[in-house]
Design a protein around this motif. Structure first.
Motif, mmCIF file in Angstrom:
data_model
loop_
_atom_site.group_PDB
_atom_site.id
_atom_site.type_symbol
_atom_site.label_atom_id
_atom_site.label_comp_id
_atom_site.label_asym_id
_atom_site.label_seq_id
_atom_site.Cartn_x
_atom_site.Cartn_y
_atom_site.Cartn_z
ATOM 1 N N GLU A 11 -44.247 116.470 -79.152
ATOM 2 C CA GLU A 11 -43.479 115.768 -80.186
ATOM 3 C C GLU A 11 -44.154 115.826 -81.540
ATOM 4 O O GLU A 11 -43.486 115.973 -82.560
ATOM 5 C CB GLU A 11 -43.274 114.321 -79.770
ATOM 6 C CG GLU A 11 -42.349 114.208 -78.587
ATOM 7 C CD GLU A 11 -41.931 112.790 -78.320
ATOM 8 O OE1 GLU A 11 -42.379 111.893 -79.042
ATOM 9 O OE2 GLU A 11 -41.157 112.595 -77.375
ATOM 10 N N GLU B 263 -43.563 119.278 -83.065
ATOM 11 C CA GLU B 263 -42.175 119.448 -83.500
ATOM 12 C C GLU B 263 -41.921 118.660 -84.785
ATOM 13 O O GLU B 263 -41.341 119.181 -85.747
ATOM 14 C CB GLU B 263 -41.238 118.968 -82.387
ATOM 15 C CG GLU B 263 -39.778 119.170 -82.723
ATOM 16 C CD GLU B 263 -38.866 118.439 -81.745
ATOM 17 O OE1 GLU B 263 -39.341 118.055 -80.663
ATOM 18 O OE2 GLU B 263 -37.697 118.256 -82.082
ATOM 19 N N SER C 210 -33.747 112.343 -93.198
ATOM 20 C CA SER C 210 -33.732 112.577 -91.757
ATOM 21 C C SER C 210 -35.101 112.931 -91.177
ATOM 22 O O SER C 210 -35.337 112.725 -90.001
ATOM 23 C CB SER C 210 -32.748 113.698 -91.430
ATOM 24 O OG SER C 210 -33.219 114.883 -92.017
ATOM 25 N N ASP D 287 -38.826 110.891 -87.700
ATOM 26 C CA ASP D 287 -39.550 111.725 -86.740
ATOM 27 C C ASP D 287 -41.018 111.835 -87.117
ATOM 28 O O ASP D 287 -41.899 111.707 -86.273
ATOM 29 C CB ASP D 287 -38.951 113.135 -86.697
ATOM 30 C CG ASP D 287 -37.616 113.158 -86.001
ATOM 31 O OD1 ASP D 287 -37.338 112.190 -85.269
ATOM 32 O OD2 ASP D 287 -36.863 114.112 -86.195
ATOM 33 N N SER E 79 -44.695 109.927 -85.318
ATOM 34 C CA SER E 79 -45.418 110.874 -84.484
ATOM 35 C C SER E 79 -46.895 110.922 -84.814
ATOM 36 O O SER E 79 -47.705 111.326 -83.985
ATOM 37 C CB SER E 79 -44.829 112.277 -84.648
ATOM 38 O OG SER E 79 -43.504 112.278 -84.216
ATOM 39 N N GLN F 245 -32.939 100.125 -83.489
ATOM 40 C CA GLN F 245 -34.073 100.788 -82.837
ATOM 41 C C GLN F 245 -34.774 99.866 -81.844
ATOM 42 O O GLN F 245 -34.946 98.684 -82.100
ATOM 43 C CB GLN F 245 -35.095 101.244 -83.888
ATOM 44 C CG GLN F 245 -34.559 102.259 -84.854
ATOM 45 C CD GLN F 245 -34.133 103.545 -84.182
ATOM 46 O OE1 GLN F 245 -34.801 104.020 -83.276
ATOM 47 N NE2 GLN F 245 -33.013 104.090 -84.615
ATOM 48 N N ASP G 143 -37.702 101.362 -80.327
ATOM 49 C CA ASP G 143 -39.057 101.888 -80.440
ATOM 50 C C ASP G 143 -39.682 101.260 -81.681
ATOM 51 O O ASP G 143 -39.173 101.408 -82.788
ATOM 52 C CB ASP G 143 -38.973 103.419 -80.574
ATOM 53 C CG ASP G 143 -40.337 104.063 -80.716
ATOM 54 O OD1 ASP G 143 -41.206 103.447 -81.339
ATOM 55 O OD2 ASP G 143 -40.514 105.180 -80.208
ATOM 56 N N ARG H 83 -40.472 103.610 -84.677
ATOM 57 C CA ARG H 83 -39.263 104.140 -85.328
ATOM 58 C C ARG H 83 -38.587 103.058 -86.155
ATOM 59 O O ARG H 83 -38.095 103.313 -87.247
ATOM 60 C CB ARG H 83 -38.286 104.686 -84.279
ATOM 61 C CG ARG H 83 -38.641 106.045 -83.763
ATOM 62 C CD ARG H 83 -37.583 106.545 -82.816
ATOM 63 N NE ARG H 83 -36.489 107.198 -83.505
ATOM 64 C CZ ARG H 83 -36.497 108.473 -83.868
ATOM 65 N NH1 ARG H 83 -37.533 109.221 -83.604
ATOM 66 N NH2 ARG H 83 -35.474 108.993 -84.482
ATOM 67 N N TYR I 175 -37.757 103.448 -90.156
ATOM 68 C CA TYR I 175 -36.459 103.265 -90.807
ATOM 69 C C TYR I 175 -36.521 102.144 -91.832
ATOM 70 O O TYR I 175 -35.899 102.217 -92.891
ATOM 71 C CB TYR I 175 -35.380 102.958 -89.760
ATOM 72 C CG TYR I 175 -34.800 104.186 -89.110
ATOM 73 C CD1 TYR I 175 -34.077 105.103 -89.857
ATOM 74 C CD2 TYR I 175 -34.973 104.423 -87.759
ATOM 75 C CE1 TYR I 175 -33.542 106.229 -89.265
ATOM 76 C CE2 TYR I 175 -34.439 105.548 -87.153
ATOM 77 C CZ TYR I 175 -33.717 106.448 -87.915
ATOM 78 O OH TYR I 175 -33.194 107.549 -87.340
ATOM 79 N N LEU J 298 -46.587 125.450 -81.001
ATOM 80 C CA LEU J 298 -45.296 125.097 -80.390
ATOM 81 C C LEU J 298 -44.945 126.088 -79.297
ATOM 82 O O LEU J 298 -44.437 125.704 -78.236
ATOM 83 C CB LEU J 298 -44.197 125.081 -81.464
ATOM 84 C CG LEU J 298 -44.054 123.794 -82.258
ATOM 85 C CD1 LEU J 298 -43.173 124.021 -83.461
ATOM 86 C CD2 LEU J 298 -43.468 122.689 -81.396
ATOM 87 N N ILE K 116 -36.504 123.303 -78.579
ATOM 88 C CA ILE K 116 -37.587 122.395 -78.971
ATOM 89 C C ILE K 116 -36.929 121.167 -79.558
ATOM 90 O O ILE K 116 -36.710 121.081 -80.759
ATOM 91 C CB ILE K 116 -38.495 123.080 -80.011
ATOM 92 C CG1 ILE K 116 -39.019 124.393 -79.467
ATOM 93 C CG2 ILE K 116 -39.636 122.180 -80.405
ATOM 94 C CD1 ILE K 116 -39.790 125.200 -80.475
ATOM 95 N N LEU L 25 -37.127 115.156 -80.252
ATOM 96 C CA LEU L 25 -36.924 114.064 -81.198
ATOM 97 C C LEU L 25 -35.462 113.980 -81.587
ATOM 98 O O LEU L 25 -34.756 114.981 -81.606
ATOM 99 C CB LEU L 25 -37.792 114.286 -82.435
ATOM 100 C CG LEU L 25 -39.286 114.255 -82.141
ATOM 101 C CD1 LEU L 25 -40.063 114.787 -83.313
ATOM 102 C CD2 LEU L 25 -39.739 112.857 -81.812
#
Lengths: 533, 118
Positions: free
Chosen positions: A178, A181, A251, A255, A259, A317, A319, A322, A326, B101, B113, B116
């Motif tokens: 995660e 990403e 957006s 994430d 992380s 949410q 989590d 998270r 936000y 990755l 992938i 999230l």
């Protein structure tokens, strides 16, 4: 004294390289944390010292002291102006500006960085190669201080990029699926944002032939809002809004921020989106582009959409990290909204514009304190219980009293409960909107404040109160150093509300910051022409 | 020439942004990063360009005013050097992340992938 201003940038950057060297000396790897803490503490002390020295030169009731430093003493050549026949200085070097706004921002950045590095001394023990963390942390801190000191556009861009690059690495620090990403997505959007910022700077340079902010502002004053200027402003504001995660450019944030390791989430949400986002937008609109109704309306629209959408998304949410991420979008929206209203009021009602800018900067300070605190608490909770899900927590105040009470103070502050600091800045913004006759905006701000209150009632209800769940029952209080980092920030949340709204700190820290922001172009240009004092 | 070269640079910029937004393969996204950065660097150089301009170095026997009337603007070239270095480090970091990755997921496809929620 003013020769010491570049040290504020140089010290963390230099320490970052020393950490990397120290890590490769036998037995030195264990000492990198101490070196990083020492460097951040020294930087905080230097920042406070320089602030006090500059504040001593403030004339009461007049504009605050402004120091400018030319990197490498390239202060420009004296040349004969053909048109007027007078000697004038042409700024050609890189300029660092120590005015009311930048000294306020430096203190915010170094203070939060200090609390975070104290916390991470114990928290980062579960990771390997911690020296990499310390190097990147110092790079990011130094670059953020560079951003707030930068007096020319390209220098601003370079420091934004250095800070962003360190943050990409830090988001990926866990190198699990995660994290990688999130870091890749964050990097891609970061590249788009910085490219547009650079395009904006290139257009401004081709229009004005200048990079120094004050000189660009002076040249733009003659150009007004021509289509080319609007294109440059659109590129700059779009890029910076992407960096600040304003809705609809938000957006990546939910994430990327959760992380990262908890201390880095605290730095990203508490500081990075404010220095490279809110501060840079404010500096550009008030200090470079000039206050026009177009920019004011763009800021108001971004602010309102971020406040409302961020709050609605955060409410759903479960989590914890998270939810906090936000909520950062929503709180940054308050600052941008207040700045936008300040920009729209500035031409005809300077006193009220001052109140809006004061509220925005006050909220920036407060949000840096309580959002960092909440992210540090979430890290402490995650380490002790192994979960970030609110439903699996409960009764944490009993099992982990220090973390629990710090988390409660942070939640009450951000929810805007008196006497914590969030109450003061939100009430100032809401009252200023009401006085400005912006009834709709005032209503939205009040409604979002109620939504925020609900959101943090939920956090307290599920995480802190109630019966301990199976995961929480085995939890133990975290290491004292983590507690110390959280306690520093909790104390600020408790005291800053009153301390910053009356008395000497208002006179010399927040007041001059608002003045420097609104004075913007005019003040800075006086300095650049005169080559500093 | 004139405006056309700016339009082509802008087109290059749009191609880069398109690759970043629409492509799902990590390698193609990294190529998009490179294209985007080249477009911006090209724009910076163009800002300082002058048709039939001379290098901005003062030859013997020429005054500064004569040089300034004919030379290209050297400042954007200095900026581009900095910008290229920044672009290089960002690209290197992106490649490093893509390699890690690939180690974790065994693919370069962003569609696979997707842990999230965004």
């Amino acid at each position: 004294m003013k020769e010491l201003v570049p040290v504020l940038v140089g010290l963390p950057l230099g320490a970052a390289f020393l950490v990397a060297i120290l890590a490769h000396v036998r037995g030195g790897a264990r000492l990198t944390g101490a070196l990083a803490t020492l460097a951040v503490a020294a930087n905080l002390a230097l920042g406070i010292g320089l602030w006090a020295a500059a504040a001593g030169q403030d004339q009461p009731g007049a504009k605050s002291a402004v120091w400018t430093v030319w990197a490498g003493r390239w202060d420009g050549q004296t040349e004969l102006d053909q048109a007027t026949g007078q000697q004038r200085t042409r700024p050609i070097g890189i300029q660092l500006v120590w005015d009311g706004l930048s000294r306020f921002m430096v203190i915010v950045v170094s203070f939060v960085a200090f609390a975070v590095i104290v916390f991470s001394g114990a928290y980062m023990r579960r990771f390997t190669t911690v020296w990499l963390f310390h190097t990147l942390f110092l790079l990011m801190t130094g670059a953020m201080i560079g951003v707030v000191l930068a007096g020319d556009l390209f220098n601003l861009y370079v420091f934004i990029e250095v800070a962003a690059m360190a943050s990409y690495g830090l988001v990926a620090f866990g190198t699990e699926r995660e994290e990688l990403e999130a870091a890749f997505k964050y990097l891609v959007l970061g590249v788009v944002a910085s490219s547009f910022i650079l395009v904006g700077i290139a257009i401004l340079y081709s229009l004005t032939g200048q990079l120094n902010m004050a000189r660009v502002a002076a040249a733009l004053g003659e150009l007004g809002t021509s289509p080319a200027v609007l294109l440059a402003a659109g590129c700059l504001l779009g890029g910076l809004a992407l960096k600040a995660a304003m809705v609809p450019f938000h957006s990546w944030l939910p994430d990327a921020h959760p992380s990262a390791p908890a201390p880095i989430s605290a730095m990203l949400s508490g500081l990075l989106i404010k220095t490279v986002g809110v501060y840079a937008i404010a500096r550009l609109v008030f200090g470079v582009l000039g206050v026009h109704a177009v920019y004011a309306n763009v800021l108001i629209a971004l602010g309102v959409s971020s406040m409302v959408v961020g709050m609605l998304l955060a409410l759903g949410q479960w989590d914890l990290k998270r939810l906090l991420a936000y909520s950062s979008i929503s709180q940054a929206g308050y600052m941008i909204l207040a700045l936008g209203v300040a920009a729209s009021l500035l031409p005809h009602n300077r006193a009220l514009a001052g109140l809006c800018a004061f509220g925005a900067l006050f909220h920036l300070f407060n949000h840096a304190a309580f959002k960092s605190l909440l992210f540090l608490c979430s890290g402490s909770i995650e380490q002790a219980t192994g979960t970030r899900q609110l439903r699996e927590m409960g009764g944490l105040v009993r099992r982990m009293p220090v973390t629990g009470w710090c988390c409660r103070i942070g939640a009450l502050s951000i929810a805007g409960v008196p006497p914590f600091n969030g109450f003061f800045s939100k009430i100032i913004i809401i009252v200023a909107l009401a006085l400005a006759g912006r009834v709709v905006l005032c209503g939205i701000a009040a409604a979002v404040a109620v939504g925020t209150l609900l959101m943090y009632v939920k956090v307290q209800r599920y995480a802190l109160d109630g019966q301990p769940g199976p995961r929480v029952a085995a939890a133990r209080e975290s290491h004292w150093a983590m507690g110390a980092g959280m306690a520093i920030l909790a104390a600020v949340c408790l005291l800053a509300g009153v301390a910053l709204s009356v008395g000497p700190l208002k006179e010399h820290l927040l007041g001059p910051a608002g003045e420097a922001l609104l004075g913007g172009a005019k003040l800075a240009s006086g300095v650049a022409m005169g080559g500093g004092q | 020439m004139g405006i056309a070269i700016y339009m082509l640079t802008f087109l290059l910029l749009l191609i880069g942004v398109y690759a970043l937004v629409a492509k799902k393969n990590l390698v193609r996204i990294i190529m998009g990063i490179a294209i985007l950065e080249y477009a911006v660097n090209l724009l910076l150089v163009l800002v300082g360009y002058r048709r039939d301009g001379t290098p901005p170095i003062l030859p013997r026997g020429q005054t500064a005013a004569e040089l300034a009337a004919r030379a290209v603007d050297p400042l954007p070239q200095a900026l581009v050097l900095t910008s290229i270095v920044i672009g290089l480090s960002v690209t290197a970091l992106a490649v490093a992340l893509a390699v890690r990755l690939y180690d974790k997921y065994g693919t370069f496809d962003m569609n696979d992938i997707r842990n999230l929620r965004g």
